[in-house]
Design a protein around this motif. Structure first.
Motif, PDB file in Angstrom:
ATOM      1  N   HIS A 117       1.526   4.289  -3.014  1.00 32.57           N
ATOM      2  CA  HIS A 117       1.303   5.739  -2.861  1.00 32.57           C
ATOM      3  C   HIS A 117       2.271   6.578  -3.702  1.00 32.57           C
ATOM      4  O   HIS A 117       1.988   7.731  -3.989  1.00 32.57           O
ATOM      5  CB  HIS A 117       1.451   6.164  -1.400  1.00 32.57           C
ATOM      6  N   HIS A 155       0.845  -1.206   0.000  1.00 31.61           N
ATOM      7  CA  HIS A 155       0.000   0.000   0.000  1.00 31.61           C
ATOM      8  C   HIS A 155       0.882   1.259   0.000  1.00 31.61           C
ATOM      9  O   HIS A 155       0.670   2.171  -0.792  1.00 31.61           O
ATOM     10  CB  HIS A 155      -0.913  -0.044   1.228  1.00 31.61           C
ATOM     11  N   GLU A 156       1.882   1.277   0.870  1.00 35.46           N
ATOM     12  CA  GLU A 156       2.723   2.484   0.976  1.00 35.46           C
ATOM     13  C   GLU A 156       3.552   2.691  -0.293  1.00 35.46           C
ATOM     14  O   GLU A 156       3.738   3.823  -0.734  1.00 35.46           O
ATOM     15  CB  GLU A 156       3.633   2.412   2.207  1.00 35.46           C
ATOM     16  N   GLU A 178      -5.889   6.825  -1.286  1.00 32.34           N
ATOM     17  CA  GLU A 178      -6.022   5.672  -0.372  1.00 32.34           C
ATOM     18  C   GLU A 178      -6.666   4.446  -1.020  1.00 32.34           C
ATOM     19  O   GLU A 178      -6.136   3.345  -0.912  1.00 32.34           O
ATOM     20  CB  GLU A 178      -6.792   6.076   0.890  1.00 32.34           C
ATOM     21  N   TYR A 184     -11.036   4.121   2.377  1.00 29.17           N
ATOM     22  CA  TYR A 184     -10.178   2.987   2.005  1.00 29.17           C
ATOM     23  C   TYR A 184     -11.031   1.802   1.521  1.00 29.17           C
ATOM     24  O   TYR A 184     -10.912   1.368   0.385  1.00 29.17           O
ATOM     25  CB  TYR A 184      -9.343   2.522   3.200  1.00 29.17           C
TER      26      TYR A 184
END
Ligand SMILES: [Zn+2]
Length: 675
Positions: free
Chosen positions: A520, A516-517, A539, A603
């Motif tokens: 980004h 997920h990070e 998100e 999310y």
């Protein structure tokens, strides 16, 4: 301007610069609004003042004109009054009904598409630009001086930016535009803002309290909560043109002994829309350390390119600067800041200047800057900043790092501490892993390889990774990740199997958070959100991209189990608010619940919508859709309106308007098509 978002961290420090009296003296003007004077009061009866969708009815009482300097800028009323506020914006109907009850204790009355909120009040302090003030010279109302003073004291606890900053911008740059700020004292106090300049919206704001906080200032503070926000003269769904762009950030941060720091900042400002003389920035007045102690940021000076002081006013997390003359050409401003704001969380050996406004900056729609940074920290600390490393060197007792980032980004950060660092060049990308307190070679190697594997997977359908260097930095806490440009902050369970995936406190595995990070860097940095309403673009898209990594690493069943978690979470929250307004959720008696519901919408429901789209159109079209967004909107702001258009293009002209209308702008849950 996002008043309540800015406001949640406010302090009441205030500093003035009174130099350069020949330029737009925003400092003197702000001072005059800080010390308004009250004329003798008049008896009023049956007086009505209408602004936008708000009507103030002054049923009976006394009112006096309020002056700042020698100009009448508003009125103060005391007596029996009532306000009637309407919203006809159907996008916000659900959340207005919810928050009106939670925050103001009022049922919003529904008639057709209009919701109406009515409330009695006993005091009204109305500040305006361009709203006609009734003639109050008849007298007979006695003096309201004492009540006015008490009112101001009471409302000084409100954690919103100074209203003078909006009024000054109107006075100096947009004298024909209508603006107003009204403080309403009632059983449930409220503030009404009519802002045609920055947010281009009108807002009814109520307050919540956190009396349990040990810090006295915070315990008595009034935290804003939006009840309604309606766009003025624009669609609430489109990108709001900012007053200016912050186009380049060039700073030197010098960490002194203990927690002291000096920040020397040069910013390149590119005005948009009309030529302007006054510029407003978000800038933290202070930060609260983990002991609840306030650490102030002192703004020592603001200078123009020629080195001349320019007047400014800095209070309550907002800075307004006045130039010598109006300009629409790019210009530079130089800021000197000092303070002991490099606090060490829980006395650990690191500090962080994170995604909050530690340097002067516009709202999200104006944050579009390249970065050059020099960070000097006392040994044995090592500092990290985003971008390509220009140099790492030692100067006396200092470790110095210089970085350059030549893509327009938001969320500049710096972190320094006792870290072990390992750096590995994987073909064209250097991945740097920093472990807290000591070198953890095994974890470093593992995370570096995992990150590179994920980056390669993303590159195959999202395009080239946007940065040449990528920092993965351990945060000495548990349970979260954060993704500033070219950076991942990730808590210690990622580095230590002891805290690993079996940790039941955090339901989602570390692999998923890691994926997920990294996502980004695409969803958040390459493609940007221009407002809090568009946060799902960062998100939900990062979350869904991560699920495709999980599918690749762990197989279909892991992907399916993510989908059912999203669906279950989203089902719980869907009725309260549509996705774009979820950041407004506030429940005074249960803020934890409100935060969870916000997460479930932005999310989980967001990612679930993407999963449904994926199933509907199949993998080929869906990945083309994701790639097209990345390609067409690279280094640009994306809006959901554009997302629907791109989906339509990818799916052979099928109109996706109704889909987003129901599930994104509306509160319905989509159903997953059968395979
Ligand atoms: Zn995220």
């Amino acid at each position: 301007m996002r008043w309540p978002l800015i406001a949640s961290l406010l302090a009441f420090g205030c500093s003035l610069s009174l130099h350069a009296s020949d330029s737009a003296n925003v400092a003197a003007l702000a001072e005059s609004y800080d010390h308004p004077s009250l004329a003798p009061a008049a008896r009023v009866e049956g007086l009505s003042i209408g602004i936008g969708h708000m009507t103030f009815e002054l049923t009976s009482g006394s009112a006096a004109a309020v002056s700042a300097g020698n100009q009448i800028v508003g009125l103060f009323f005391r007596g029996t009054g009532r306000y009637v506020y309407e919203t006809a914006d159907t996008d916000e109907a659900t959340i207005v009904a919810f928050e009106s009850k939670k925050i103001l204790g009022k049922t919003a009355e529904k008639q057709g598409d209009t919701l109406t909120i009515r409330s009695d009040f006993t005091e009204l302090y109305l500040l305006t630009g361009k709203v006609p003030i009734p003639d109050l010279t008849a007298g007979g109302g006695g003096s309201l001086d004492e009540h006015f003073k008490k009112h101001q004291e009471k409302f000084s606890r409100v954690r919103l930016m100074p209203s003078s900053h909006l009024l000054i911008r109107q006075r100096l740059d947009r004298p024909v535009s209508l603006v107003a700020v009204a403080e309403i004292d009632a059983a449930d106090a409220a503030v009404y803002v009519y802002d045609t300049i920055e947010s281009k919206s009108e807002e009814l704001i109520g307050f919540t309290h956190r009396r349990e906080i040990a810090n006295r200032e915070l315990a008595s503070a009034w935290f804003p909560a939006i009840v309604s926000e309606q766009p003025i003269g624009r669609s609430g769904r489109s990108f709001v043109e900012p007053a200016y762009l912050l186009a380049d950030l060039d700073y030197t941060l010098t960490a002194g002994d203990r927690e002291a720091a000096t920040l020397s900042i040069t910013e390149t400002i590119v005005p948009r829309t009309i030529p302007q003389i006054s510029y407003r920035f978000d800038l933290l007045s202070n930060v609260w350390d983990t002991n609840g102690r306030s650490r102030e940021l002192h703004l020592l000076s603001v200078r123009d390119e020629a080195g001349h002081d320019v007047p400014f006013h800095f209070a309550k997390n907002s800075l307004i600067v006045g130039l010598p003359q109006k300009t629409k050409d790019p210009f530079k401003l130089h800021f000197e800041i000092a303070g002991d704001f490099l606090f060490h969380p829980h006395s650990d050996s690191f500090w962080e200047l994170g995604t909050e406004a530690w340097f002067p900056q516009p709202d999200l729609n104006g944050q579009y800057y390249t970065i050059h940074s020099i960070v000097k920290v006392k040994q044995p600390y090592t500092a990290f900043a985003p971008g390509d490393t220009v140099a790492r060197r030692q100067e006396g007792d200092y470790n110095v790092v210089e970085n350059r980032l030549d893509k327009p980004v938001q969320f500049a950060v710096v972190l320094a501490g006792k870290y072990g660092v390992s750096e590995e060049k994987h073909e064209d990308i250097t991945i740097r892993v920093a472990t807290y307190a000591s070198q953890n070679d095994h974890a470093m190697k593992q995370l570096s390889n995992l990150a590179y594997k994920m980056i390669k997977f993303y590159e195959s359908w999202l395009g080239p990774f946007p940065f040449k260097e990528f920092n993965i930095i351990e945060i000495h806490e548990l349970g979260f990740g954060q993704a500033p440009p070219a950076t991942m902050f990730i808590t210690k369970e990622a580095f230590n199997p002891l805290y690993g995936e079996d940790n039941q406190i955090f339901s989602k595995g570390i692999n998923e958070r890691f994926a997920h990070e990294i996502a980004h860097q695409y969803w958040g940095h390459v493609v940007k959100m221009g407002s809090a309403e568009e946060q799902w673009i960062t998100e939900a898209f990062a979350e869904y991209s991560a699920s495709l990594v999980i599918k690749r690493l762990r197989g279909q069943s892991s992907y399916d189990s993510l989908l059912s978690t999203w669906r279950a979470n989203a089902n719980d929250a869907a009725r309260i608010s549509p996705i774009p307004l979820a950041n407004r959720l506030s429940v005074p008696e249960d803020q934890g619940r409100a935060f969870l519901d916000r997460t479930f919408l932005i999310y989980d429901k967001g990612a679930y919508i993407l999963a449904v789209l994926n199933r509907q159109v199949g993998d080929t079209k869906f990945l083309t859709f994701m790639r097209s967004l990345q390609g067409m909107f690279a280094w640009k702001y994306l809006t959901t309106i554009d997302i629907a258009k791109v989906m339509q293009k990818v799916d052979d002209g099928k109109d996706y308007g109704p889909f987003f209308e129901r599930y994104y702008w509306g509160t319905e849950m989509p159903t997953m098509p059968k395979n």
